[in-house]
Design a protein around this motif. Structure first.
Motif, PDB file in Angstrom:
ATOM      1  N   ALA B 503     -21.945  -9.371  -8.770  1.00 25.67           N
ATOM      2  CA  ALA B 503     -20.624  -9.994  -8.638  1.00 25.67           C
ATOM      3  C   ALA B 503     -19.545  -8.925  -8.606  1.00 25.67           C
ATOM      4  O   ALA B 503     -19.601  -7.954  -9.354  1.00 25.67           O
ATOM      5  N   ILE B 504     -18.581  -9.112  -7.726  1.00 21.70           N
ATOM      6  CA  ILE B 504     -17.408  -8.235  -7.719  1.00 21.70           C
ATOM      7  C   ILE B 504     -16.145  -9.090  -7.763  1.00 21.70           C
ATOM      8  O   ILE B 504     -16.168 -10.257  -7.390  1.00 21.70           O
ATOM      9  N   VAL B 505     -15.063  -8.463  -8.237  1.00 19.95           N
ATOM     10  CA  VAL B 505     -13.758  -9.106  -8.132  1.00 19.95           C
ATOM     11  C   VAL B 505     -13.148  -8.599  -6.829  1.00 19.95           C
ATOM     12  O   VAL B 505     -12.803  -7.419  -6.713  1.00 19.95           O
ATOM     13  N   ALA B 506     -13.053  -9.487  -5.846  1.00 15.83           N
ATOM     14  CA  ALA B 506     -12.609  -9.072  -4.509  1.00 15.83           C
ATOM     15  C   ALA B 506     -11.104  -8.816  -4.499  1.00 15.83           C
ATOM     16  O   ALA B 506     -10.358  -9.385  -5.297  1.00 15.83           O
ATOM     17  N   ASP B 507     -10.651  -7.958  -3.560  1.00 13.63           N
ATOM     18  CA  ASP B 507      -9.213  -7.734  -3.438  1.00 13.63           C
ATOM     19  C   ASP B 507      -8.582  -8.899  -2.668  1.00 13.63           C
ATOM     20  O   ASP B 507      -9.283  -9.750  -2.115  1.00 13.63           O
ATOM     21  N   THR B 508      -7.260  -8.902  -2.630  1.00  9.04           N
ATOM     22  CA  THR B 508      -6.554 -10.077  -2.101  1.00  9.04           C
ATOM     23  C   THR B 508      -6.726 -10.257  -0.596  1.00  9.04           C
ATOM     24  O   THR B 508      -6.423 -11.328  -0.074  1.00  9.04           O
ATOM     25  N   SER B 509      -7.174  -9.216   0.089  1.00  7.34           N
ATOM     26  CA  SER B 509      -7.365  -9.353   1.537  1.00  7.34           C
ATOM     27  C   SER B 509      -8.791  -9.774   1.878  1.00  7.34           C
ATOM     28  O   SER B 509      -9.080 -10.050   3.038  1.00  7.34           O
ATOM     29  N   SER B 510      -9.669  -9.790   0.899  1.00  8.32           N
ATOM     30  CA  SER B 510     -11.077 -10.058   1.175  1.00  8.32           C
ATOM     31  C   SER B 510     -11.498 -11.475   0.838  1.00  8.32           C
ATOM     32  O   SER B 510     -12.585 -11.898   1.191  1.00  8.32           O
ATOM     33  N   LEU B 511     -10.676 -12.174   0.081  1.00  6.34           N
ATOM     34  CA  LEU B 511     -11.044 -13.507  -0.383  1.00  6.34           C
ATOM     35  C   LEU B 511      -9.770 -14.325  -0.490  1.00  6.34           C
ATOM     36  O   LEU B 511      -8.698 -13.770  -0.731  1.00  6.34           O
ATOM     37  N   GLY B 512      -9.894 -15.629  -0.351  1.00  3.06           N
ATOM     38  CA  GLY B 512      -8.727 -16.503  -0.428  1.00  3.06           C
ATOM     39  C   GLY B 512      -8.093 -16.515  -1.807  1.00  3.06           C
ATOM     40  O   GLY B 512      -8.623 -15.953  -2.765  1.00  3.06           O
ATOM     41  N   TYR B 513      -6.974 -17.202  -1.880  1.00  2.19           N
ATOM     42  CA  TYR B 513      -6.154 -17.212  -3.084  1.00  2.19           C
ATOM     43  C   TYR B 513      -6.906 -17.721  -4.318  1.00  2.19           C
ATOM     44  O   TYR B 513      -7.653 -18.693  -4.256  1.00  2.19           O
ATOM     45  N   ASN B 514      -6.700 -17.046  -5.419  1.00  2.00           N
ATOM     46  CA  ASN B 514      -7.194 -17.515  -6.723  1.00  2.00           C
ATOM     47  C   ASN B 514      -6.062 -17.459  -7.724  1.00  2.00           C
ATOM     48  O   ASN B 514      -5.322 -16.468  -7.783  1.00  2.00           O
ATOM     49  N   ASP B 515      -5.956 -18.488  -8.539  1.00  2.00           N
ATOM     50  CA  ASP B 515      -4.995 -18.434  -9.640  1.00  2.00           C
ATOM     51  C   ASP B 515      -5.403 -17.332 -10.619  1.00  2.00           C
ATOM     52  O   ASP B 515      -6.519 -16.816 -10.594  1.00  2.00           O
ATOM     53  N   ILE B 516      -4.466 -17.046 -11.520  1.00  2.00           N
ATOM     54  CA  ILE B 516      -4.641 -16.001 -12.528  1.00  2.00           C
ATOM     55  C   ILE B 516      -5.816 -16.342 -13.460  1.00  2.00           C
ATOM     56  O   ILE B 516      -6.120 -17.504 -13.684  1.00  2.00           O
ATOM     57  N   SER B 517      -6.454 -15.311 -14.005  1.00  2.01           N
ATOM     58  CA  SER B 517      -7.433 -15.516 -15.083  1.00  2.01           C
ATOM     59  C   SER B 517      -6.650 -15.844 -16.348  1.00  2.01           C
ATOM     60  O   SER B 517      -6.260 -14.961 -17.110  1.00  2.01           O
ATOM     61  N   GLU B 518      -6.413 -17.115 -16.551  1.00  2.71           N
ATOM     62  CA  GLU B 518      -5.631 -17.565 -17.710  1.00  2.71           C
ATOM     63  C   GLU B 518      -6.040 -18.993 -18.024  1.00  2.71           C
ATOM     64  O   GLU B 518      -6.781 -19.620 -17.259  1.00  2.71           O
ATOM     65  N   GLY B 519      -5.575 -19.495 -19.150  1.00  2.00           N
ATOM     66  CA  GLY B 519      -5.844 -20.887 -19.485  1.00  2.00           C
ATOM     67  C   GLY B 519      -7.324 -21.152 -19.740  1.00  2.00           C
ATOM     68  O   GLY B 519      -7.784 -22.279 -19.588  1.00  2.00           O
ATOM     69  N   SER B 520      -8.057 -20.121 -20.104  1.00  2.00           N
ATOM     70  CA  SER B 520      -9.502 -20.259 -20.365  1.00  2.00           C
ATOM     71  C   SER B 520     -10.195 -20.910 -19.175  1.00  2.00           C
ATOM     72  O   SER B 520     -11.077 -21.736 -19.319  1.00  2.00           O
ATOM     73  N   ARG B 521      -9.768 -20.500 -17.958  1.00  2.00           N
ATOM     74  CA  ARG B 521     -10.204 -21.243 -16.789  1.00  2.00           C
ATOM     75  C   ARG B 521     -11.356 -20.617 -16.017  1.00  2.00           C
ATOM     76  O   ARG B 521     -11.932 -21.252 -15.135  1.00  2.00           O
ATOM     77  N   VAL B 522     -11.695 -19.346 -16.298  1.00  2.00           N
ATOM     78  CA  VAL B 522     -12.563 -18.620 -15.374  1.00  2.00           C
ATOM     79  C   VAL B 522     -14.005 -19.132 -15.402  1.00  2.00           C
ATOM     80  O   VAL B 522     -14.566 -19.446 -14.360  1.00  2.00           O
ATOM     81  N   THR B 523     -14.604 -19.213 -16.581  1.00  2.00           N
ATOM     82  CA  THR B 523     -15.996 -19.664 -16.624  1.00  2.00           C
ATOM     83  C   THR B 523     -16.089 -21.097 -16.147  1.00  2.00           C
ATOM     84  O   THR B 523     -17.053 -21.491 -15.490  1.00  2.00           O
ATOM     85  N   PHE B 524     -15.049 -21.884 -16.445  1.00  2.00           N
ATOM     86  CA  PHE B 524     -15.023 -23.263 -15.960  1.00  2.00           C
ATOM     87  C   PHE B 524     -14.865 -23.308 -14.440  1.00  2.00           C
ATOM     88  O   PHE B 524     -15.745 -23.789 -13.731  1.00  2.00           O
ATOM     89  N   SER B 525     -13.759 -22.786 -13.921  1.00  2.00           N
ATOM     90  CA  SER B 525     -13.473 -23.059 -12.502  1.00  2.00           C
ATOM     91  C   SER B 525     -14.145 -22.083 -11.547  1.00  2.00           C
ATOM     92  O   SER B 525     -14.646 -22.495 -10.499  1.00  2.00           O
ATOM     93  N   THR B 526     -14.186 -20.789 -11.894  1.00  2.00           N
ATOM     94  CA  THR B 526     -14.925 -19.876 -11.011  1.00  2.00           C
ATOM     95  C   THR B 526     -16.419 -20.176 -11.126  1.00  2.00           C
ATOM     96  O   THR B 526     -17.159 -20.067 -10.140  1.00  2.00           O
ATOM     97  N   GLY B 527     -16.848 -20.594 -12.312  1.00  4.33           N
ATOM     98  CA  GLY B 527     -18.243 -20.999 -12.484  1.00  4.33           C
ATOM     99  C   GLY B 527     -18.557 -22.213 -11.631  1.00  4.33           C
ATOM    100  O   GLY B 527     -19.590 -22.264 -10.954  1.00  4.33           O
TER     101      GLY B 527
END
Lengths: 158, 757
Positions: B503-527
């Motif tokens: 897994a990589i964290v893609a740069d802004t030109s390589s992948l569509g928009y993602n909200d900030i890693s906040e609100g305890s949202r990453v494992t939930f929504s990126t998962g």
């Protein structure tokens, strides 16, 4: 600003560099030598993220001048593994999930190595006090202390 | 997103989810190879430094940069004039990045330089002449609300007050939540307690200061390397402030050395870009620790009144909270979230919370882990503790009698889906810690906490490589081990080994928009997006197998990493592994990839109970935490070690907030303790081990039942520790931090009170 020429040993290798007289060892390591494993968290010696070994003692490299390294022996996190083999502390930090963001990890590894070099069987309290100069904001230290305990046990087995 | 009909998270046998593999970014982080914000360099790079106001409140009459510009080695200077004023929504962000007209706090940026070395840049800052007209200032929330207080913004009319005030004030907005009528509830109560509480501002205290490297080309295209929780937010905000097309700015998120909410906005990034544009060279800016404290966002300080009534049988009949938070120089204190969360743990008929968002001459607050909730929980859970004592009821029993459950209408509006508060309370009562004996001068405190958890905009790309390995691109910076969890989830779905996914964290030109890693949202929504992207890829893999076999795609199923005919009727073909299909992809239709884009809904709320044992030294007022246990609902723990890590980290940040940490302002309005020596966060020798219990009550809104875990863990500790200290000292502590002087004052006050009686 006048510069000085410094000859020193870093992770076992002879190194020479020029630095300004007011430049810290941390700046030299990071900006002149590309050894960015040591981190700057405060530049006042309070966080320990820049910890290195200087002639066998843990120091905050932000409080040492680059010029002071002349003729000394410096060990950084980059010198902890032997070739392609991680040091037991590095392995245990991974196994115990002792890092979250990882920015304090180099400093902790250096400080923990210094502790285990002088005390192979530290108590939990001794570990906690030996690492009290290193700040971690992610883990609450629990898993770091456990990783060091486990690495100590492993190293004692030889 | 509905719960997957194939999986019941409570009984499903996962292969990888719930195990503890090594994190994929781990070796880099223990060897020093990992590249954080300040670790990147570029050829010809300049050093950027920022001049900051020494005054808490001053009109900027003029800024003269002529002398600085003449200093050899200075390549660019910027002030507010170099930024577009642009949209109103961004006005506060812009004014915070670079003061416009007035400096509003000690540390507010007023100008910046880029020079060939740090020493030249420092010298240049000293040559910039700013003519200030010093204005009266205010840093306390209650003082700032008073009529006649020094006014920060001439046009600030309190929002959501009817009728609207005619005069401007420092109160940006009012909010109110609840249902029923607390006054009716208080009349039904046997005991009513009302208390006032105060908490000081604390800083997130990430060890890595803000850092970025900006490079603007003369064609107007730019690149930015930055430590941030949200590089898409950085891109969009910077592009707007610099008047650029979003497509022309490519932002790459570095490894991030802690954020906790504090890296969810921009500070130095637009400045570095503006300097780079002007100088025509890359510019790196790294904040000093002093700048981090003075000029990045701490959380709010608060002043609160809480009133709760209970019957002797332990039923809460009415609850009321009035919460005032200062959020620094601009609107946006997290008082709304505080007011919403105040009574969210309980099933109440009569409940109301009112919040006031106040501005003061302090740095603009930034989110800090469950923004707004910990201080309000401190007040509410302290009053509940006192009520339990008053009616002679066990504090967990009192909470169990009133605990919110599935179907409860929450105090902030929505009805709860399946939640795990009761399970957490019961797990606490059954934990050996709860009944362990206490030593002399020791007290035990318990408190509950709630957090909403968020979903949000997310997109994921999952590419099947030619050798059957998988490249997973996510757009949410990894702030706590999320790449490990995402690799586990992708491998779980695809039926391949964990180490076959990278897994990589893609740069802004390589992948569509993602909200900030906040609100305890990453494992939930990126998962969630990773699960769906993997399923998308599986559909394509099955279609390729079908093509190879000459059968219909519907006649192919995916099992344990292999495509198989769905039944003997479909044909007799040997299963094809993911690697088999990948190898031939070029001949069966080209590259194979799975994608998923979503604005994720259904992030389940979560609850935690904390148990703290505190020893109070009656001579000095020093408090020591002797034992600490966190019990929290994770829904489903994907990587339990990192879930425990979130529990422990949140608890210890809470311990610091409860006992040591505070922003100290002098009468001159300047921050007195802008360093880790005087702003003391907990160190290893201050603490015991932090025990954890992971409760798993599946979130119906996630295919595996995952709930966010990062923030809930900082909500209960302030109250749990205050309850423990109050029990140990036999006097109610109502102000944070409970530093030795405050505790001693409370103890002395109690002794004086007794002497008078």
């Amino acid at each position: 600003m006048s510069t000085v020429r410094v000859s020193t040993t870093i992770n076992g290798d002879a190194v020479a560099y020029l630095c300004e007289v007011d430049e810290t060892l941390l700046d030299v390591l990071r900006d002149r030598l590309g050894l960015t494993g040591s981190k700057e968290g405060c530049s006042t010696g309070d966080c320990g993220a820049c910890s290195v070994m200087l002639d066998g003692r843990v120091v905050c490299s932000c409080l040492v001048l680059g010029a002071e390294a002349e003729g000394r022996d410096i060990r950084t996190v980059e010198g902890l593994a032997a070739g392609d083999k991680l040091h037991p502390l590095q392995e245990k930090f991974l196994e115990f999930a002792a890092l979250q963001c990882g920015v304090c990890t180099p400093g902790f590894l250096v400080a923990a190595k210094a502790l285990l070099d002088r005390n192979p069987d530290p108590s939990e309290t001794e570990i906690r006090f030996a690492l009290a100069g290193n700040l971690c904001r992610c883990t609450g230290y629990d898993k770091i202390v456990r990783a060091v305990q486990s690495a100590a046990a492993e190293l004692r087995k030889g | 997103m509905p719960l997957d009909s194939n999986i019941d998270p409570a009984t499903h046998k996962f292969n990888l989810v719930g195990t503890r593999p090594l994190r994929p970014d781990g070796v880099d982080k223990v060897t020093g190879r990992a590249k954080f914000g300040a670790d990147a360099n570029a050829p010809g790079m300049l050093v950027g430094k920022i001049l900051r106001s020494p005054h808490p409140h001053a009109r900027i009459r003029s800024i003269n940069t002529a002398k600085a510009a003449k200093l050899p080695g200075v390549k660019a200077i910027v002030t507010a004039a170099d930024f577009k004023e642009g949209k109103r929504a961004l006005r506060d962000v812009l004014c915070n990045v670079m003061a416009r007209g007035k400096a509003l706090y000690d540390g507010h940026a007023v100008a910046a330089v880029a020079a060939t070395s740090a020493s030249v840049a420092r010298k240049a800052l000293k040559l910039i002449q700013v003519d200030y007209e010093i204005l009266p200032h205010v840093t306390d929330v209650d003082e700032a609300m008073k009529p006649g207080a020094p006014l920060l913004h001439d046009d600030m009319i309190t929002a959501h007050v009817d009728p609207a005030p005619k005069k401007p004030s420092n109160v940006a907005a009012r909010c109110e939540f609840g249902h029923g009528d607390p006054e009716v509830g208080f009349k039904q109560a046997d005991v009513v307690i009302e208390r006032s509480f105060r908490t000081e501002a604390t800083h997130q205290g990430y060890i890595e200061p803000h850092a970025c490297l900006a490079s603007m080309g003369m064609d107007g295209q730019g690149e930015l390397w930055v430590c941030t929780q949200g590089h898409y937010m950085v891109r969009n905000t910077c592009a707007a402030l610099l008047g650029m097309d979003v497509s022309k700015l490519r932002v790459t998120a570095s490894e991030i050395g802690g954020g906790f909410g504090g890296k969810t906005t921009v500070f130095i990034e637009p400045v570095a870009l503006a300097l780079s544009r002007k100088a025509g060279k890359p510019v790196k800016i790294v904040m000093s620790r002093e700048e981090v404290f003075r000029a990045s966002g701490p959380t709010s300080s608060s002043s609160m009144d809480v009133k709760i009534g209970v019957t002797k049988a332990g039923r809460i009949t009415g609850a009321l909270a009035e919460i005032r938070m200062q959020g620094g120089a601009f609107a946006g204190a997290p008082v709304e979230l505080g007011a919403m969360s105040a009574f969210a743990c309980y099933d109440l008929e009569h409940v109301k919370s009112v919040g006031w968002d106040v501005v003061t001459n302090r740095p603009k607050q930034a989110a800090y882990r469950a923004p707004g909730a910990p201080m309000v929980a401190f007040a509410v859970e302290s009053v509940l503790d006192e009520l339990a004592r008053k009616i002679g009821m066990d504090p967990i029993e009192l909470r169990l009698k009133n605990a919110a459950k599935e179907g409860t209408q929450s105090s902030y509006g929505p009805k709860y889906n399946r939640i795990g508060l009761r399970q957490c309370l019961e797990a606490t009562r059954n934990h050996p810690h709860y009944t362990a004996p206490l030593g002399p001068n020791e007290g035990r405190g318990v408190a509950a906490g709630f957090w909403f958890n968020f979903g949000g905009q997310t997109c994921v790309s999952l590419n099947i490589n030619i050798d059957g390995t998988v490249a997973l691109a996510v757009g949410t910076p990894d702030i706590g081990g999320s790449r490990a969890s995402m690799c586990m989830i992708a491998a779980e779905e695809l039926g391949i080994p964990y180490d076959k996914v990278r897994a990589i964290v893609a740069d802004t030109s390589s992948l569509g928009y993602n909200d900030i890693s906040e609100g305890s949202r990453v494992t939930f929504s990126t998962g969630l997006a990773t699960i769906q992207a993997a399923r998308d890829a599986i559909g394509k893999l099955c279609a390729r197998a079908a093509k190879t076999w000459g059968i219909s795609p519907e006649a192919v199923v995916w099992e344990n990493g292999h495509a198989k005919p769905s039944s003997p009727n479909a044909g007799d073909f040997a299963p094809l592994s993911l690697a088999d299909i990948a190898k031939k992809a070029g001949n069966t239709g080209g590259p194979i990839a799975g994608h998923f884009e979503v604005n994720a809904d259904g992030a389940g709320v979560s609850f935690a109970i904390h148990l703290a044992d505190a020893a109070v030294d009656p001579e000095t007022g020093r408090v020591q935490i002797k034992r600490y246990t966190v019990i929290q609902d994770a829904g489903k723990a994907v990587h339990p070690s990192y879930v425990e890590g979130q529990f422990q980290g949140g608890a210890v940040q809470g311990i610091g907030w409860a006992l040591n940490e505070e922003y100290v302002y002098g009468k001159d309005g300047r921050l007195q303790n802008a360093g880790f020596l005087d702003y003391r966060i907990p160190v290893a020798s201050d603490l015991p081990m932090i025990d954890t219990v992971i409760v798993e009550v599946p979130n119906p809104g996630h295919p595996y039942g995952v709930r966010g875990v990062g923030e809930t863990s900082i909500v209960p500790p302030l109250a749990a520790i205050a309850n423990a200290v109050s029990a140990a000292a036999d006097v109610r502590l109502t102000e944070l931090p409970m530093s030795p002087p405050r505790v001693l004052k409370a103890i002395d006050g109690k002794a004086a009170g007794k002497a008078r009686r």
